[in-house]
Every structure is written in structure tokens, then in C-alpha cells.
Design an enzyme around this catalytic site. Structure first.
Site, PDB file in Angstrom:
ATOM      1  N   GLY A   1      18.923  30.215  -5.867  1.00 48.27           N
ATOM      2  CA  GLY A   1      18.273  31.427  -6.386  1.00 48.27           C
ATOM      3  C   GLY A   1      18.364  31.433  -7.908  1.00 48.27           C
ATOM      4  O   GLY A   1      19.388  31.019  -8.464  1.00 48.27           O
TER       5      GLY A   1
ATOM      6  N   VAL B   1      22.142  23.082 -23.269  1.00 51.00           N
ATOM      7  CA  VAL B   1      22.217  21.652 -22.926  1.00 51.00           C
ATOM      8  C   VAL B   1      21.282  20.864 -23.849  1.00 51.00           C
ATOM      9  O   VAL B   1      21.660  19.802 -24.397  1.00 51.00           O
ATOM     10  CB  VAL B   1      21.840  21.423 -21.431  1.00 51.00           C
ATOM     11  CG1 VAL B   1      21.633  19.940 -21.123  1.00 51.00           C
ATOM     12  CG2 VAL B   1      22.925  21.999 -20.514  1.00 51.00           C
TER      13      VAL B   1
ATOM     14  N   ARG C   1      20.111  21.632 -26.861  1.00 47.50           N
ATOM     15  CA  ARG C   1      20.572  21.594 -28.265  1.00 47.50           C
ATOM     16  C   ARG C   1      21.726  20.610 -28.427  1.00 47.50           C
ATOM     17  O   ARG C   1      21.805  19.855 -29.392  1.00 47.50           O
ATOM     18  CB  ARG C   1      21.008  22.982 -28.721  1.00 47.50           C
ATOM     19  CG  ARG C   1      19.824  23.918 -28.934  1.00 47.50           C
ATOM     20  CD  ARG C   1      20.284  25.252 -29.457  1.00 47.50           C
ATOM     21  NE  ARG C   1      20.979  25.119 -30.742  1.00 47.50           N
ATOM     22  CZ  ARG C   1      21.779  26.052 -31.244  1.00 47.50           C
ATOM     23  NH1 ARG C   1      22.011  27.158 -30.572  1.00 47.50           N
ATOM     24  NH2 ARG C   1      22.355  25.866 -32.408  1.00 47.50           N
TER      25      ARG C   1
ATOM     26  N   ARG D   1      15.417  25.830  -3.160  1.00 44.21           N
ATOM     27  CA  ARG D   1      16.483  25.331  -2.293  1.00 44.21           C
ATOM     28  C   ARG D   1      15.900  24.081  -1.641  1.00 44.21           C
ATOM     29  O   ARG D   1      14.699  24.008  -1.407  1.00 44.21           O
ATOM     30  CB  ARG D   1      16.875  26.395  -1.277  1.00 44.21           C
ATOM     31  CG  ARG D   1      17.398  27.654  -2.009  1.00 44.21           C
ATOM     32  CD  ARG D   1      17.977  28.702  -1.077  1.00 44.21           C
ATOM     33  NE  ARG D   1      18.618  29.762  -1.848  1.00 44.21           N
ATOM     34  CZ  ARG D   1      18.037  30.922  -2.183  1.00 44.21           C
ATOM     35  NH1 ARG D   1      16.803  31.178  -1.812  1.00 44.21           N
ATOM     36  NH2 ARG D   1      18.688  31.820  -2.889  1.00 44.21           N
TER      37      ARG D   1
ATOM     38  N   ASP E   1      26.947  27.389  -5.017  1.00 48.49           N
ATOM     39  CA  ASP E   1      27.777  26.419  -4.303  1.00 48.49           C
ATOM     40  C   ASP E   1      26.966  25.361  -3.556  1.00 48.49           C
ATOM     41  O   ASP E   1      27.365  24.191  -3.513  1.00 48.49           O
ATOM     42  CB  ASP E   1      28.812  27.097  -3.395  1.00 48.49           C
ATOM     43  CG  ASP E   1      28.175  27.859  -2.257  1.00 48.49           C
ATOM     44  OD1 ASP E   1      26.978  28.197  -2.357  1.00 48.49           O
ATOM     45  OD2 ASP E   1      28.883  28.118  -1.268  1.00 48.49           O
TER      46      ASP E   1
ATOM     47  N   THR F   1      24.455  31.992 -10.529  1.00 52.73           N
ATOM     48  CA  THR F   1      24.101  32.850  -9.390  1.00 52.73           C
ATOM     49  C   THR F   1      24.546  34.267  -9.720  1.00 52.73           C
ATOM     50  O   THR F   1      25.626  34.454 -10.302  1.00 52.73           O
ATOM     51  CB  THR F   1      24.773  32.396  -8.077  1.00 52.73           C
ATOM     52  OG1 THR F   1      24.646  33.453  -7.110  1.00 52.73           O
ATOM     53  CG2 THR F   1      26.243  32.059  -8.230  1.00 52.73           C
TER      54      THR F   1
ATOM     55  N   ASP G   1      25.541  36.276  -7.631  1.00 51.29           N
ATOM     56  CA  ASP G   1      26.467  36.741  -6.589  1.00 51.29           C
ATOM     57  C   ASP G   1      27.946  36.713  -6.992  1.00 51.29           C
ATOM     58  O   ASP G   1      28.751  37.406  -6.391  1.00 51.29           O
ATOM     59  CB  ASP G   1      26.286  35.892  -5.319  1.00 51.29           C
ATOM     60  CG  ASP G   1      24.872  35.972  -4.759  1.00 51.29           C
ATOM     61  OD1 ASP G   1      24.140  36.909  -5.130  1.00 51.29           O
ATOM     62  OD2 ASP G   1      24.495  35.086  -3.971  1.00 51.29           O
TER      63      ASP G   1
ATOM     64  N   ASP H   1      30.060  34.432  -6.372  1.00 48.85           N
ATOM     65  CA  ASP H   1      30.773  34.043  -5.158  1.00 48.85           C
ATOM     66  C   ASP H   1      31.440  32.674  -5.259  1.00 48.85           C
ATOM     67  O   ASP H   1      31.716  32.044  -4.244  1.00 48.85           O
ATOM     68  CB  ASP H   1      29.811  34.081  -3.948  1.00 48.85           C
ATOM     69  CG  ASP H   1      28.594  33.178  -4.157  1.00 48.85           C
ATOM     70  OD1 ASP H   1      28.422  32.638  -5.265  1.00 48.85           O
ATOM     71  OD2 ASP H   1      27.813  33.011  -3.206  1.00 48.85           O
TER      72      ASP H   1
ATOM     73  N   ARG I   1      24.522  38.557  -1.442  1.00 49.91           N
ATOM     74  CA  ARG I   1      24.663  37.732  -0.235  1.00 49.91           C
ATOM     75  C   ARG I   1      25.939  38.121   0.523  1.00 49.91           C
ATOM     76  O   ARG I   1      26.088  39.284   0.864  1.00 49.91           O
ATOM     77  CB  ARG I   1      24.682  36.248  -0.601  1.00 49.91           C
ATOM     78  CG  ARG I   1      24.193  35.354   0.516  1.00 49.91           C
ATOM     79  CD  ARG I   1      24.253  33.912   0.073  1.00 49.91           C
ATOM     80  NE  ARG I   1      23.179  33.544  -0.805  1.00 49.91           N
ATOM     81  CZ  ARG I   1      21.992  33.098  -0.402  1.00 49.91           C
ATOM     82  NH1 ARG I   1      21.756  32.962   0.872  1.00 49.91           N
ATOM     83  NH2 ARG I   1      21.066  32.766  -1.256  1.00 49.91           N
TER      84      ARG I   1
ATOM     85  N   GLY J   1      31.341  54.986 -11.357  1.00 47.45           N
ATOM     86  CA  GLY J   1      32.151  56.031 -10.719  1.00 47.45           C
ATOM     87  C   GLY J   1      31.542  56.474  -9.403  1.00 47.45           C
ATOM     88  O   GLY J   1      31.638  57.642  -9.016  1.00 47.45           O
TER      89      GLY J   1
ATOM     90  N   ARG K   1      19.043  59.809   0.310  1.00 51.61           N
ATOM     91  CA  ARG K   1      17.883  58.948   0.031  1.00 51.61           C
ATOM     92  C   ARG K   1      18.360  57.536  -0.304  1.00 51.61           C
ATOM     93  O   ARG K   1      19.443  57.365  -0.875  1.00 51.61           O
ATOM     94  CB  ARG K   1      17.082  59.492  -1.151  1.00 51.61           C
ATOM     95  CG  ARG K   1      16.453  60.854  -0.899  1.00 51.61           C
ATOM     96  CD  ARG K   1      15.384  60.761   0.200  1.00 51.61           C
ATOM     97  NE  ARG K   1      14.969  62.090   0.635  1.00 51.61           N
ATOM     98  CZ  ARG K   1      13.939  62.742   0.139  1.00 51.61           C
ATOM     99  NH1 ARG K   1      13.223  62.218  -0.839  1.00 51.61           N
ATOM    100  NH2 ARG K   1      13.623  63.945   0.608  1.00 51.61           N
TER     101      ARG K   1
HETATM  102  O1  F6P Z   1      22.028  34.005  -4.145  1.00 49.81           O
HETATM  103  C1  F6P Z   1      21.298  34.846  -4.960  1.00 49.81           C
HETATM  104  C2  F6P Z   1      20.517  35.822  -4.154  1.00 49.81           C
HETATM  105  O2  F6P Z   1      19.772  36.644  -5.012  1.00 49.81           O
HETATM  106  C3  F6P Z   1      21.326  36.670  -3.192  1.00 49.81           C
HETATM  107  O3  F6P Z   1      21.950  37.766  -3.836  1.00 49.81           O
HETATM  108  C4  F6P Z   1      20.294  37.070  -2.181  1.00 49.81           C
HETATM  109  O4  F6P Z   1      20.844  37.342  -0.926  1.00 49.81           O
HETATM  110  C5  F6P Z   1      19.436  35.831  -2.108  1.00 49.81           C
HETATM  111  O5  F6P Z   1      19.610  35.143  -3.319  1.00 49.81           O
HETATM  112  C6  F6P Z   1      17.972  36.118  -1.900  1.00 49.81           C
HETATM  113  O6  F6P Z   1      17.342  34.897  -1.735  1.00 49.81           O
HETATM  114  P1  F6P Z   1      15.785  34.696  -1.736  1.00 49.81           P
HETATM  115  O7  F6P Z   1      15.364  34.496  -3.156  1.00 49.81           O
HETATM  116  O8  F6P Z   1      15.582  33.477  -0.931  1.00 49.81           O
HETATM  117  O9  F6P Z   1      15.192  35.930  -1.157  1.00 49.81           O
END
Ligand code: F6P
Length: 346
Positions: A11, A23, A25, A75, A106, A128, A130, A132, A174, A188, A272
Site C-alpha cells: 500500500g 535515495v 540525492r 502487491r 513486511d 506503511t 499501519d 505494524d 489493517r 482525547g 453517526r
Molecule cells: O497497509 C496499508 C493499508 O492502507 C491498510 O491500512 C489497509 O487495510 C490496506 O492498506 C488497504 O489496502 P488496499 O489499498 O488494497 O485497499
């Protein structure tokens, strides 16, 4: 002239362009030529002229501030197959590429690890939103996503307060709750739901009801997109059907159904939902992400120049550092449970 290559994969994330610029430069500074590979590992396999080309520093210089990734990203399921990885390594050799910088998450690092095993020196830069990747305190794009989400929650809260409406705000991440946790902390917000912690909708409704009763009619619930997986069993169809909601048997929980369910569990409170979605991924990178990108690009090129490979760049104790891909991928996450409990208890 030594030649290296760079690609972005997975992503996209704000800061990827800044890392590519860095990179480029540094490659120019150290007398290396730079090949840009478009669409992640797919470009390495296709090798078409539009996917693989010599990067021109003059063009790259203006990319640093831009969101998205100029190199495009994708991907690449084919990369799971050893035959395709060998093909990619052979293609890099054919181009006399002596090192590859991979900017991604990853999955992208696993690809880089495999290329290293095939003798292609690789360095990873974490890209990313995320956050993660446990070996680093920061991944490119995370700070930007959180800042964007904080602005969004502030806007939502203004209108929520005007109308005395509680809000459910869904953020990305994710299977990782960091974006949600930091957003909730910085705004908050009264309730945060993450994939790392089990939760029950009846408890959430109970807490929300108490907040409303105590005068907080605009409480904010920040929910990570992965948090529905850690929800205690709740048949949203059976629950909402009597209220005439359009919901199908077996339908999975989402932000809108959560808001509707909380409405009826809290005696008609006008809850909402807002799903922030891709805006948090496609926005302009913050100073922090750009600064990290600047340092990461520098470190990546210096490592390759010094013949050091199989490394990823990260941030630890607020300093840019590098560690082996193997070590990075074997680290386990340490979720900030006490912060989660604090946010949810006040
Ligand atoms: O990994 C980055 C991310 O934006 C996640 O937060 C999300 O779940 C996923 O990619 C969405 O992926 P796609 O671009 O395939 O919808």
C-alpha cells in the site's frame, strides 16, 4: 559507475516519495546511477521500458513533498513463487544493478529477504501507514495518517457537539491498532477499539450511555478497521432487523452498523459514523515523515555503498538505525495496553 535501484511496494504511504528523493540525492552524491522500478516487484518481473528506467535527479527533486508514490506501487502475489524471484534477481543482474532499496511493509521486506538470499544486496525502508513493524518506532506515513485522522476527528467533533451526537470514527491500520490508539489519545476520544484487545458491544454501549448521562453527548469512539475481528460475538442482523435497518443475515459488523447498534443500545442516541478511508493514506506527508525519509534514504545508500546488505532502516529511541531483515521480521509487537486502558477508562 555503480548502479542501484529503488522501488515502492505494498500500500502506498505518505513519505514514500520523500524517501525516493533522498535515495536519488544520495546516489548522485556518491556517484551512483539510479534505476527506478515502477509498480513494485511487478516492474522487476515485467522489465518493460515503462516500468524500469534510469531516474533523472532533476525530475525526482520535486517529488519529495508529494503524497502517493511516483514510482507507483503494487502487491505482487507472483513473488511468493521462487521461480519468479529468481527471474527478478536475474533481471537485476542483467541490468548490472548492485543493490536494491525496497520501500514498503513486511510483505515487501519478505521479498527483499528472498532477493538477498539470491545474492542481490537489498535494504528496506519501512513504508506503511499501519506502523505494524515491531522493530521500528515509526514507519513512513504513520505520523501523517495520525495527523490527518486527528484533524478529521476534530472536525467531526465540532459538528457532533453542535448536534449532541456521539461519533464512531473508523481509521485504517489493517491488523494493527496504533493509528486508532494515537488518534484517540491525541483527540482525547473517550473510547478506542483495536484488533489487539477483545471488546464487547454491550460494554461499549454501557460506557457510552454513562458518558451521555453525565453530560458528554458528543463522545467519540475511534475504531480501528481491524477491530471488528476482536469483537465478542454479536449478531448484528438479529439485533437490527426489528428496527427496520437494511442488514443481511450473517452481515459483518462495520462502522455504520456499529453506530446503528449503539444508537438502539443507548436508547436512541443519534450515533453517526464516519469512515476516514483512503484520505488518510493519500495526504501530504508531515515534517516528521519527511525527515525520517530523508535520513532513511541516506542510510540505505551508504549501507549499499559500503557493501552492507540484508538490512532494514528503522527508528529507535528517536534515532534512525538499521538492523538485519531477519531480526526485524522476527520481532514481536508490544501493544500499548496501559494507554488503551487509560483512554477507555477516563
Ligand atoms: O497497509 C496499508 C493499508 O492502507 C491498510 O491500512 C489497509 O487495510 C490496506 O492498506 C488497504 O489496502 P488496499 O489499498 O488494497 O485497499
Amino acid at each position: 559507475m555503480p548502479r542501484i535501484a529503488v522501488l515502492t511496494s505494498g500500500g502506498d504511504s505518505p513519505g514514500m516519495n520523500a524517501a525516493v528523493t533522498s535515495v536519488a540525492r544520495n546516489a548522485a552524491y556518491y556517484g551512483m546511477s539510479l534505476i527506478g522500478i515502477k509498480r513494485g516487484y511487478n516492474g522487476l518481473l515485467s522489465m518493460s521500458e515503462k516500468d524500469v528506467y534510469e531516474m533523472n535527479l532533476d525530475t525526482v527533486l520535486d517529488l519529495a513533498d508529494l503524497p502517493g508514490t511516483y514510482l507507483r506501487t503494487a502487491r505482487c502475489p507472483q513473488f511468493m513463487d521462487p521461480a519468479y524471484r529468481e527471474q527478478a534477481a536475474a533481471n537485476l543482474r542483467k541490468m548490472n544493478v548492485e543493490g536494491l532499496v525496497v520501500i514498503g511493509g513486511d510483505g515487501s521486506f519478505h521479498g527483499a529477504q528472498q532477493l538477498c538470499n539470491l545474492g542481490i544486496p537489498c535494504i528496506g525502508i519501512p513504508g506503511t501507514i499501519d506502523n505494524d513493524l515491531p522493530y521500528t518506532e515509526l514507519t513512513l506515513g504513520y505520523d501523517t495518517a495520525v495527523n490527518w485522522d486527528v484533524e478529521a476527528v476534530r472536525c467531526i467533533r465540532a459538528t457532533s457537539r453542535s448536534h449532541d451526537r456521539p461519533a464512531v470514527v473508523e481509521v485504517m491500520g489493517r491488523n494493527c491498532g496504533d493509528v486508532a490508539l494515537s488518534t484517540a489519545e491525541a483527540t482525547g476520544s473517550e473510547i478506542v477499539l483495536v484488533p489487539e484487545m477483545k471488546w464487547d458491544i454491550h460494554d461499549v454501549a454501557d460506557r457510552l450511555g454513562k458518558l451521555i448521562a453525565s453530560g458528554n453527548t458528543r463522545a467519540t469512539i475511534v475504531v480501528a478497521e481491524g477491530a471488528y475481528a476482536s469483537m465478542a460475538p454479536f449478531d448484528v442482523y438479529e439485533f437490527l432487523k426489528p428496527y427496520g435497518k437494511t442488514v443481511y443475515p450473517g452481515q459483518k459488523m462495520d462502522a455504520h452498523l456499529l453506530a446503528s447498534s449503539l444508537k438502539y443500545l443507548c436508547h436512541g442516541a443519534e450515533v453517526r459514523a464516519t469512515v476516514i478511508g483512503y484520505t488518510q493514506r493519500g495526504c501530504q506527508p508531515t515534517a516528521r515523515d519527511c525527515a525520517f525519509a530523508f535520513e532513511a534514504g541516506n542510510m540505505a545508500v551508504i549501507l549499499l555503498k559500503n557493501g552492507i546488505s540484508n538490512q532494514v532502516i528503522g527508528m529507535r529511541n528517536n534515532r534512525t538505525y538499521h538492523t538485519s531483515i531477519d531480526t526485524a521480521l522476527s520481532e514481536t509487537r508490544n501493544f500499548k495496553e496501559s494507554l488503551y486502558n487509560l483512554i477507555n477508562s477516563l
